[in-house]
Design a protein around this motif. Structure first.
Motif, PDB file in Angstrom:
ATOM      1  N   TYR A  78      59.091  28.780  45.308  1.00 18.49           N
ATOM      2  CA  TYR A  78      58.203  29.942  45.227  1.00 18.49           C
ATOM      3  C   TYR A  78      56.843  29.595  44.624  1.00 18.49           C
ATOM      4  N   GLU A  79      56.809  28.841  43.522  1.00 16.69           N
ATOM      5  CA  GLU A  79      55.530  28.565  42.872  1.00 16.69           C
ATOM      6  C   GLU A  79      54.618  27.682  43.724  1.00 16.69           C
ATOM      7  N   LEU A  80      55.201  26.894  44.602  1.00 15.02           N
ATOM      8  CA  LEU A  80      54.383  26.110  45.539  1.00 15.02           C
ATOM      9  C   LEU A  80      53.716  27.057  46.545  1.00 15.02           C
ATOM     10  N   LEU A  81      54.472  28.019  47.031  1.00 20.54           N
ATOM     11  CA  LEU A  81      53.913  29.027  47.937  1.00 20.54           C
ATOM     12  C   LEU A  81      52.831  29.838  47.221  1.00 20.54           C
ATOM     13  N   TYR A  82      53.111  30.253  45.983  1.00 18.02           N
ATOM     14  CA  TYR A  82      52.159  31.043  45.202  1.00 18.02           C
ATOM     15  C   TYR A  82      50.850  30.280  45.002  1.00 18.02           C
ATOM     16  N   SER A  83      50.955  29.010  44.621  1.00 14.30           N
ATOM     17  CA  SER A  83      49.744  28.236  44.345  1.00 14.30           C
ATOM     18  C   SER A  83      48.921  28.016  45.614  1.00 14.30           C
ATOM     19  N   ASN A  84      49.589  27.871  46.739  1.00 12.98           N
ATOM     20  CA  ASN A  84      48.864  27.741  48.005  1.00 12.98           C
ATOM     21  C   ASN A  84      48.133  29.032  48.354  1.00 12.98           C
ATOM     22  N   LYS A  85      48.762  30.169  48.060  1.00 11.73           N
ATOM     23  CA  LYS A  85      48.089  31.453  48.297  1.00 11.73           C
ATOM     24  C   LYS A  85      46.877  31.588  47.380  1.00 11.73           C
ATOM     25  N   MET A  86      47.023  31.140  46.136  1.00  9.80           N
ATOM     26  CA  MET A  86      45.886  31.162  45.210  1.00  9.80           C
ATOM     27  C   MET A  86      44.722  30.349  45.785  1.00  9.80           C
ATOM     28  N   SER A  87      45.016  29.150  46.260  1.00 11.04           N
ATOM     29  CA  SER A  87      43.958  28.302  46.831  1.00 11.04           C
ATOM     30  C   SER A  87      43.343  28.935  48.073  1.00 11.04           C
ATOM     31  N   ASN A  88      44.177  29.564  48.898  1.00  9.48           N
ATOM     32  CA  ASN A  88      43.670  30.199  50.119  1.00  9.48           C
ATOM     33  C   ASN A  88      42.736  31.368  49.791  1.00  9.48           C
ATOM     34  N   TYR A  89      43.119  32.157  48.790  1.00  7.93           N
ATOM     35  CA  TYR A  89      42.246  33.281  48.419  1.00  7.93           C
ATOM     36  C   TYR A  89      40.981  32.802  47.715  1.00  7.93           C
ATOM     37  N   LEU A  90      41.056  31.696  47.008  1.00 10.46           N
ATOM     38  CA  LEU A  90      39.842  31.144  46.412  1.00 10.46           C
ATOM     39  C   LEU A  90      38.863  30.748  47.513  1.00 10.46           C
ATOM     40  N   GLU A  91      39.363  30.168  48.582  1.00 16.01           N
ATOM     41  CA  GLU A  91      38.505  29.775  49.699  1.00 16.01           C
ATOM     42  C   GLU A  91      37.774  30.991  50.268  1.00 16.01           C
ATOM     43  N   LYS A  92      38.457  32.131  50.320  1.00  9.87           N
ATOM     44  CA  LYS A  92      37.819  33.358  50.814  1.00  9.87           C
ATOM     45  C   LYS A  92      36.838  33.920  49.784  1.00  9.87           C
ATOM     46  N   ARG A  93      37.243  33.858  48.513  1.00 13.92           N
ATOM     47  CA  ARG A  93      36.432  34.469  47.448  1.00 13.92           C
ATOM     48  C   ARG A  93      35.198  33.631  47.113  1.00 13.92           C
ATOM     49  N   ASP A  94      35.357  32.308  47.108  1.00 14.89           N
ATOM     50  CA  ASP A  94      34.236  31.431  46.761  1.00 14.89           C
ATOM     51  C   ASP A  94      34.417  30.077  47.437  1.00 14.89           C
ATOM     52  N   PRO A  95      33.960  29.951  48.691  1.00 10.51           N
ATOM     53  CA  PRO A  95      34.148  28.695  49.435  1.00 10.51           C
ATOM     54  C   PRO A  95      33.503  27.484  48.771  1.00 10.51           C
ATOM     55  N   SER A  96      32.539  27.705  47.879  1.00  5.58           N
ATOM     56  CA  SER A  96      31.857  26.587  47.223  1.00  5.58           C
ATOM     57  C   SER A  96      32.339  26.381  45.786  1.00  5.58           C
ATOM     58  N   ALA A  97      33.561  26.823  45.492  1.00  8.44           N
ATOM     59  CA  ALA A  97      34.096  26.730  44.127  1.00  8.44           C
ATOM     60  C   ALA A  97      34.093  25.290  43.618  1.00  8.44           C
ATOM     61  N   SER A  98      33.828  25.148  42.313  1.00 11.04           N
ATOM     62  CA  SER A  98      33.838  23.825  41.687  1.00 11.04           C
ATOM     63  C   SER A  98      35.255  23.248  41.700  1.00 11.04           C
ATOM     64  N   ILE A  99      35.341  21.952  41.531  1.00 14.62           N
ATOM     65  CA  ILE A  99      36.651  21.300  41.500  1.00 14.62           C
ATOM     66  C   ILE A  99      37.470  21.795  40.309  1.00 14.62           C
ATOM     67  N   VAL A 100      36.826  21.994  39.154  1.00 11.05           N
ATOM     68  CA  VAL A 100      37.605  22.474  38.000  1.00 11.05           C
ATOM     69  C   VAL A 100      38.183  23.858  38.266  1.00 11.05           C
ATOM     70  N   LEU A 101      37.439  24.720  38.956  1.00 14.33           N
ATOM     71  CA  LEU A 101      37.984  26.036  39.295  1.00 14.33           C
ATOM     72  C   LEU A 101      39.113  25.898  40.312  1.00 14.33           C
ATOM     73  N   GLN A 102      38.956  25.011  41.284  1.00 15.93           N
ATOM     74  CA  GLN A 102      40.023  24.795  42.267  1.00 15.93           C
ATOM     75  C   GLN A 102      41.312  24.336  41.578  1.00 15.93           C
ATOM     76  N   VAL A 103      41.167  23.449  40.587  1.00 18.14           N
ATOM     77  CA  VAL A 103      42.345  22.957  39.862  1.00 18.14           C
ATOM     78  C   VAL A 103      42.958  24.073  39.027  1.00 18.14           C
ATOM     79  N   ALA A 104      42.137  24.843  38.331  1.00 12.33           N
ATOM     80  CA  ALA A 104      42.642  25.938  37.500  1.00 12.33           C
ATOM     81  C   ALA A 104      43.378  26.976  38.343  1.00 12.33           C
ATOM     82  N   ILE A 105      42.819  27.278  39.497  1.00 14.38           N
ATOM     83  CA  ILE A 105      43.459  28.233  40.418  1.00 14.38           C
ATOM     84  C   ILE A 105      44.832  27.721  40.840  1.00 14.38           C
ATOM     85  N   ARG A 106      44.895  26.445  41.176  1.00 10.04           N
ATOM     86  CA  ARG A 106      46.140  25.859  41.678  1.00 10.04           C
ATOM     87  C   ARG A 106      47.199  25.773  40.577  1.00 10.04           C
ATOM     88  N   ALA A 107      46.744  25.645  39.321  1.00 14.79           N
ATOM     89  CA  ALA A 107      47.677  25.413  38.201  1.00 14.79           C
ATOM     90  C   ALA A 107      47.987  26.674  37.404  1.00 14.79           C
TER      91      ALA A 107
END
Length: 196
Positions: free
Chosen positions: A33-62
């Motif tokens: 489940y948490e793998l699915l959840y983290s992928n959804k987080m990353s997918n919504y980040l792409e919609k919310r901010d396609p130019s997100a910094s790497i640190v934000l991408q990592v925080a979202i995933r974790a």
């Protein structure tokens, strides 16, 4: 930050998510489940901010890193217990992610920043923290709201939706209206947002 560093931390995070004992079936395939959840987080980040910094991408995933190891019922089943549980989780998940970043070759300030975001510090003042909050709220509406709606009375659901809505930006609201929902869930969101 090198591409190898970035790839390593994502591998560590996803490997940890992959140990979640809770499994869900998606397209006929069993997934932690948490793998699915983290992928959804990353997918919504792409919609919310396609130019997100790497640190934000990592925080979202974790954001939910090893969350299952501290179950909700390990704290009192009260409002105070719930908030205590959430506060502990944010601190724990932030420290776990920070250490994974350091182990992957992040600079200390970059690793600290990941922890800062996961703890949702300076919400409303820190743009990246606010983006993380938007994304977490969007994943709640996408991933958990349908089940949540069946477990609580309408007054509680509307109260939770109003609190969720209040945490989000206008861009977050726009994306929320794009989420496919049942007619009943759409009705509840409309009531919550309109103040009916």
């Amino acid at each position: 930050m090198s591409q190898d560093t970035y790839a390593k931390v994502f591998h560590l995070i996803d490997s940890a998510h992959g140990e979640d004992p809770k499994k869900v079936t998606v397209n006929g395939k069993e997934t932690p489940y948490e793998l699915l959840y983290s992928n959804k987080m990353s997918n919504y980040l792409e919609k919310r901010d396609p130019s997100a910094s790497i640190v934000l991408q990592v925080a979202i995933r974790a954001q939910h890193l090893r969350r299952w190891e501290v179950p909700r019922d390990s704290y009192p089943m009260t409002k105070v217990g719930y908030h205590g549980w959430r506060t502990f989780l944010k601190k724990r998940q932030a420290e776990l992610a920070r250490q994974m970043c350091l182990d992957s070759g992040f600079q200390a300030d970059e690793a600290d920043r990941v922890g800062h975001l996961i703890r949702k510090e300076d919400l409303k003042q820190d743009q990246e923290t606010q983006i993380l909050e938007d994304v977490a709220c969007l994943v709640f509406l996408d991933d958990q709201f349908e089940q949540f709606e069946t477990q609580h009375d309408e007054a509680k659901i509307i109260s939770i939706l109003r609190k969720t809505w209040g945490k989000m930006t206008e861009r977050g609201h726009d994306l929320a209206f794009e989420i496919p929902m049942s007619d009943r869930c759409k009705e509840l969101v409309t009531k919550a947002v309109s103040g009916d």
